[in-house]
Design a protein around this motif. Structure first.
Motif, PDB file in Angstrom:
ATOM      1  N   TYR A  27       3.338   7.304   0.783  1.00  0.00           N
ATOM      2  CA  TYR A  27       2.531   5.065   0.429  1.00  0.00           C
ATOM      3  C   TYR A  27       2.874   4.947  -1.187  1.00  0.00           C
ATOM      4  O   TYR A  27       3.712   3.765  -1.064  1.00  0.00           O
ATOM      5  N   VAL A  28       2.099   5.680  -1.917  1.00  0.00           N
ATOM      6  CA  VAL A  28       2.277   4.943  -3.333  1.00  0.00           C
ATOM      7  C   VAL A  28       3.527   5.048  -3.459  1.00  0.00           C
ATOM      8  O   VAL A  28       3.724   3.554  -4.302  1.00  0.00           O
ATOM      9  N   LEU A  35      -7.175   5.695   5.520  1.00  0.00           N
ATOM     10  CA  LEU A  35      -5.798   5.880   5.455  1.00  0.00           C
ATOM     11  C   LEU A  35      -5.304   6.746   6.654  1.00  0.00           C
ATOM     12  O   LEU A  35      -4.165   6.248   7.410  1.00  0.00           O
ATOM     13  N   SER A  77       3.166  -1.996  -7.755  1.00  0.00           N
ATOM     14  CA  SER A  77       2.571  -1.294  -9.047  1.00  0.00           C
ATOM     15  C   SER A  77       3.642   0.038  -9.739  1.00  0.00           C
ATOM     16  O   SER A  77       3.137   0.254 -10.457  1.00  0.00           O
ATOM     17  N   PHE A  78       4.004   1.100  -8.239  1.00  0.00           N
ATOM     18  CA  PHE A  78       4.488   2.389  -8.826  1.00  0.00           C
ATOM     19  C   PHE A  78       5.596   1.924  -9.846  1.00  0.00           C
ATOM     20  O   PHE A  78       5.637   2.936 -10.703  1.00  0.00           O
ATOM     21  N   THR A 130       4.566   1.102  -3.323  1.00  0.00           N
ATOM     22  CA  THR A 130       4.242   0.190  -4.148  1.00  0.00           C
ATOM     23  C   THR A 130       4.977  -0.492  -5.244  1.00  0.00           C
ATOM     24  O   THR A 130       5.570   0.003  -5.936  1.00  0.00           O
ATOM     25  N   VAL A 139      -4.413  13.087  -5.307  1.00  0.00           N
ATOM     26  CA  VAL A 139      -4.637  12.899  -3.943  1.00  0.00           C
ATOM     27  C   VAL A 139      -5.337  12.980  -2.854  1.00  0.00           C
ATOM     28  O   VAL A 139      -5.935  13.932  -2.455  1.00  0.00           O
ATOM     29  N   LEU A 156      -2.091  15.470  -8.692  1.00  0.00           N
ATOM     30  CA  LEU A 156      -2.457  14.090  -8.058  1.00  0.00           C
ATOM     31  C   LEU A 156      -2.842  13.093  -8.292  1.00  0.00           C
ATOM     32  O   LEU A 156      -3.124  12.458  -7.297  1.00  0.00           O
ATOM     33  N   MET A 173      -0.418   9.303   0.889  1.00  0.00           N
ATOM     34  CA  MET A 173      -0.829   8.913  -0.085  1.00  0.00           C
ATOM     35  C   MET A 173       0.452   9.414  -0.690  1.00  0.00           C
ATOM     36  O   MET A 173       0.845   8.361  -1.074  1.00  0.00           O
ATOM     37  N   ALA A 185     -11.073   7.728   1.049  1.00  0.00           N
ATOM     38  CA  ALA A 185     -10.005   7.151   1.389  1.00  0.00           C
ATOM     39  C   ALA A 185      -8.568   7.680   2.197  1.00  0.00           C
ATOM     40  O   ALA A 185      -7.863   6.875   2.921  1.00  0.00           O
ATOM     41  N   GLN A 243       4.841   9.692 -11.662  1.00  0.00           N
ATOM     42  CA  GLN A 243       5.818   9.048 -10.909  1.00  0.00           C
ATOM     43  C   GLN A 243       6.822   9.280 -10.844  1.00  0.00           C
ATOM     44  O   GLN A 243       7.688  10.042  -8.970  1.00  0.00           O
ATOM     45  N   PHE A 249       5.425  12.563  -7.786  1.00  0.00           N
ATOM     46  CA  PHE A 249       5.314  11.601  -6.530  1.00  0.00           C
ATOM     47  C   PHE A 249       6.906  12.001  -6.147  1.00  0.00           C
ATOM     48  O   PHE A 249       6.617  12.051  -4.840  1.00  0.00           O
ATOM     49  N   VAL A 289      -6.237   4.738  10.156  1.00  0.00           N
ATOM     50  CA  VAL A 289      -5.399   2.922   9.857  1.00  0.00           C
ATOM     51  C   VAL A 289      -3.483   3.857  10.394  1.00  0.00           C
ATOM     52  O   VAL A 289      -2.975   3.076  11.156  1.00  0.00           O
TER      53      VAL A 289
END
Ligand code: K
Ligand code: K
Lengths: 492, 492
Positions: A482-483, A409, A488-489, A486, A166, A164, A479, A405, A79, A82, A412
């Motif tokens: 974006y992580v 990503l 949950s991060f 979230t 990623v 990581l 990522m 992914a 964590q 990131f 998108v």
């Protein structure tokens, strides 16, 4: 530990992150004395602005580092890593923007921050016009931001991203540290070696530009922004002001800067084979050659151009866009719609992993194509076992799903950013190409406003902030940023 | 078997494929008597052209079927199934193009084939202008081609694609045949049920259009092209000629036509739950609602439009593009760049699997987003096990990699097709939106030529052939066509 004690400490200890960011900011502050020196040397009156921003930045950074010092640990958690990575690419542009804001060049907060982000992320989109009139200090500062951003991302891509896991970068983990392990046991040593290679490449590029007719100031700036595949220039015309030899030299160095830097480390250690055999490098050079031949032929056929300028313009602009440097030597939009479409999609290819390049990158296409080929064989031979391969090795499911992914990503994100830009009132071509050039850290877009002969000054502020978000996310492989958003991060 | 004997028979026996295609062509030939009837009824002099093409098609098809009859087997091999599917979508437009070619409407081979492919693939891009002046027979024939193409693709998507494991459609295999298995044991029965539902939907739609003021001819044609999400119209203005009530009715039927048809079968069998609980349907309706609200608000804010026409225009055009129908009731390009960008990306979403819809489709985005969410959790909790889910079930690796491969293939195909179109001289917006509208089987593109108020007549022949390839590949989920062009397909 009691529940009460737990509550007093946040779930993620932010002090180690603050400590590192503070230290980096302090260093950045010290480097602001360099553009001050350039301004003094050129006799520009406002050199004291750099002194002021240097003091502010160094002190703020230093105090932050000291304040967070008691939180330092031997190892950062995932964590924290990131948060550190994203934090660096947000905080350094904040400080890097101060000179743009306080120099009397008419930049407001949005423009100053946009330019600094565009610098540190090595995007190279500029909001400034009349670059020839800019004080030398500002021009050097822009180039330096790109140069720092370039070496920064190589180290992040080599040391952090594989850890990581990623965007499939973990495929380079075992490789870098297995083959490297015998020679150089520690990541810090690799990082230092790579920094020296980066310095050496920059210096060689500088000497080359000098030899081919740039003056010393132009050569310094363009060397800094070539090797970082950044693309800031000292002239509104970009390389249109340095046609001929410099274009060929720039092409060579843009390619060198977009190869995996670990290969140079291995080369220095005496093994050239990994360089020659690298599948990414081969595919990359093949794409450049093919695109150059097609565009040069097209230009010769359509505009009755002669062979030499056509080839030179094609190889320079193709290399510039695919490596994400973003120099332009001509307005290739005048070659017609075909060239525009080709350049748009070239930008979505990108260079090699482990370099200063951004965008989707060659190795991901190779893995994706191999996966699709395996898929095709599996479809018509349902009971066979076919696995995607990269560099003669099986691609693990983990890597494959990370790569896919990432691709999804990327597309998108590009779509959403384009919709957002459209909402601010930009036209379709500007919106879609602007989204691509920001997320891919390329530099120029398409169309009359942000095309190769335009700049980002005239677009609205909301669009600029959207592009800032796109540049930072794109630089950190999406990522990583974006992580952090979230739930949950923060919960786990 | 000796080597000599082996050589006399090709590795893949093409006779069963030829047999089925021949039979289908013969049937198509017989249906050409319907537009003949319309022409006779309207007193058009050239009705005998339909008689001639009917005889040619029926005889050629019948003879092919007879010639290949001794090769029929109980079961098609996987290779034969691929060839059959692609063969149908190439051969039927060849015959379907004959009336366009031989009627005195000035269509050359390219235009006639383009229109027939655009019909059978339910794309709905038209090369014809002045539709109001066209003989009734031609207009009905266009609508019929779309209607046949619509029911054809539902059956292929339900019966063949899951077996061929293409694009992740295998996720619907167990579902369709497990839950269905108890009620309806055989695929043929499902196909027949679905055909009846399709007919019933079409008839209801026809009655609705009649009630809301279309004349009988308009109602027949628009019912055929609404339920097939095809989008051919009898007027150059498309639904611009039928504003008001018909727009709402069309929106309802476009949505009904883009839901998974297997849900209707279950509904008839007495279980409405699968329909209410379908995750695809929920997400699809949510996207439509969100896009409608945003666009209607935008239109009201920007153009000071009043509530009712703004909402109607938004819901109709959003539904039309996301379902890939491609009717237009206004030139939404006039709403500004934001609307253009939104409509471009809406077209890349598409409807539900198991309907007449094309493009990437809602369920793939759901699986991809779930995979990215799992990825994110895996990144910051490396030792946890997180798997993507769809409809409360784990998505298998096989399905996931098929879905991701499809997405990559879709975007790469779009890019290559756009480059190809640019090479023929089309502008950037036309090239990129033309590629999207062809591969996504939508209908209109963006820009002044192929936008919602334009048509495909003025573009060059090479571009038309490229779009033809795009429409057929897109209709068959890309992979079904691409597989045939691999060496290993023919070797194994
Ligand atoms: K750049
Ligand atoms: K359509």
């Amino acid at each position: 530990m009691t529940v009460a004690a737990r509550r007093t400490v946040p779930l993620i200890d932010l002090r180690p992150v603050g400590h590192v960011i503070g230290m980096l900011a302090a260093c950045l502050g010290l480097t602001m004395l360099v553009p001050m020196g350039f301004d003094i040397h050129a006799g520009n009156g406002h050199w004291h602005v750099f002194l002021a921003t240097s003091v502010i930045t160094t002190m703020t950074g230093g105090l932050t580092a000291i304040a967070c010092a008691n939180g330092t640990a031997d190892r950062l958690s995932i964590q924290q890593t990131f948060l550190l990575t994203t934090g660096v690419w947000v905080a350094l542009p904040v400080f890097g923007a101060l000179p743009f804001l306080f120099q009397p060049i008419g930049a407001d907060v949005t423009d100053a921050f946009f330019e600094a982000v565009s610098g540190v992320t090595t995007t190279g989109s500029t909001v400034f016009a009349d670059l020839e009139e800019m004080p030398e200090g500002i021009l050097v500062w822009r180039s330096m931001l790109q140069w720092f951003g370039g070496i920064g991302i190589i180290i992040v891509a080599m040391v952090f991203l594989p850890e990581l896991r990623v965007g499939g970068m973990q495929i380079f983990r075992s490789e870098a540290f297995d083959t490297m392990g015998k020679i150089l046991p520690r990541a810090a040593q690799i990082a230092s070696q790579i920094s020296w290679i980066y310095v050496w490449l920059t210096f060689t590029c500088f000497l080359g530009y000098l030899a081919l007719g740039m003056d010393r100031f132009e050569a310094v700036n363009h060397a800094l922004t070539t090797v970082s595949t950044g693309g800031f220039s000292t002239s509104d015309a970009s390389f249109g002001a340095f046609q001929g030899g410099p274009e060929y030299l720039a092409s060579v160095f843009m390619i060198l800067a977009s190869l995996p830097f670990v290969r140079y480390v291995q080369l220095l250690a005496g093994t050239a084979q990994p360089l020659w055999r690298d599948a990414q490098i081969r595919a990359y050079l093949m794409v450049i050659s093919a695109a150059t031949l097609v565009l040069a032929s097209f230009e010769i056929a359509a505009d009755e151009a002669t062979f030499e300028p056509a080839l030179r313009e094609a190889v320079f602009n193709v290399t510039s866009i695919i490596s994400g440097t973003g120099f332009a030597s001509v307005d290739y939009q005048l070659w017609g719609a075909f060239a525009m479409v080709v350049f748009f999609f070239l930008g979505l290819i990108g260079g090699c992993a482990g370099s200063t390049c951004c965008s989707i990158k060659i190795f991901r296409y190779q893995i994706l194509m191999s996966a699709i080929a395996a898929q095709i064989r599996r479809i018509h031979t349902p009971h066979g076992l076919f696995a995607p391969r990269f560099e003669d090795r099986r691609v693990s499911d983990d890597v494959l799903s990370s790569v896919m992914a990432f691709f999804v990503l990327f597309i998108v994100s590009l779509g959403l950013l384009a919709v957002g830009l459209g909402l601010t009132g930009l036209d379709v071509v500007t919106s879609i190409s602007g989204a691509g050039t920001a997320i891919g850290n390329i530099g120029p877009g398409l169309g009359p406003i942000i095309g190769p002969s335009g700049y980002f000054g005239p677009i609205n502020d909301t669009a600029k902030w959207l592009l800032i978000a796109g540049m930072i996310s794109g630089r950190l492989e999406l990522m990583v940023v974006y992580v952090i958003f979230t739930r949950s991060f923060w919960r786990d």
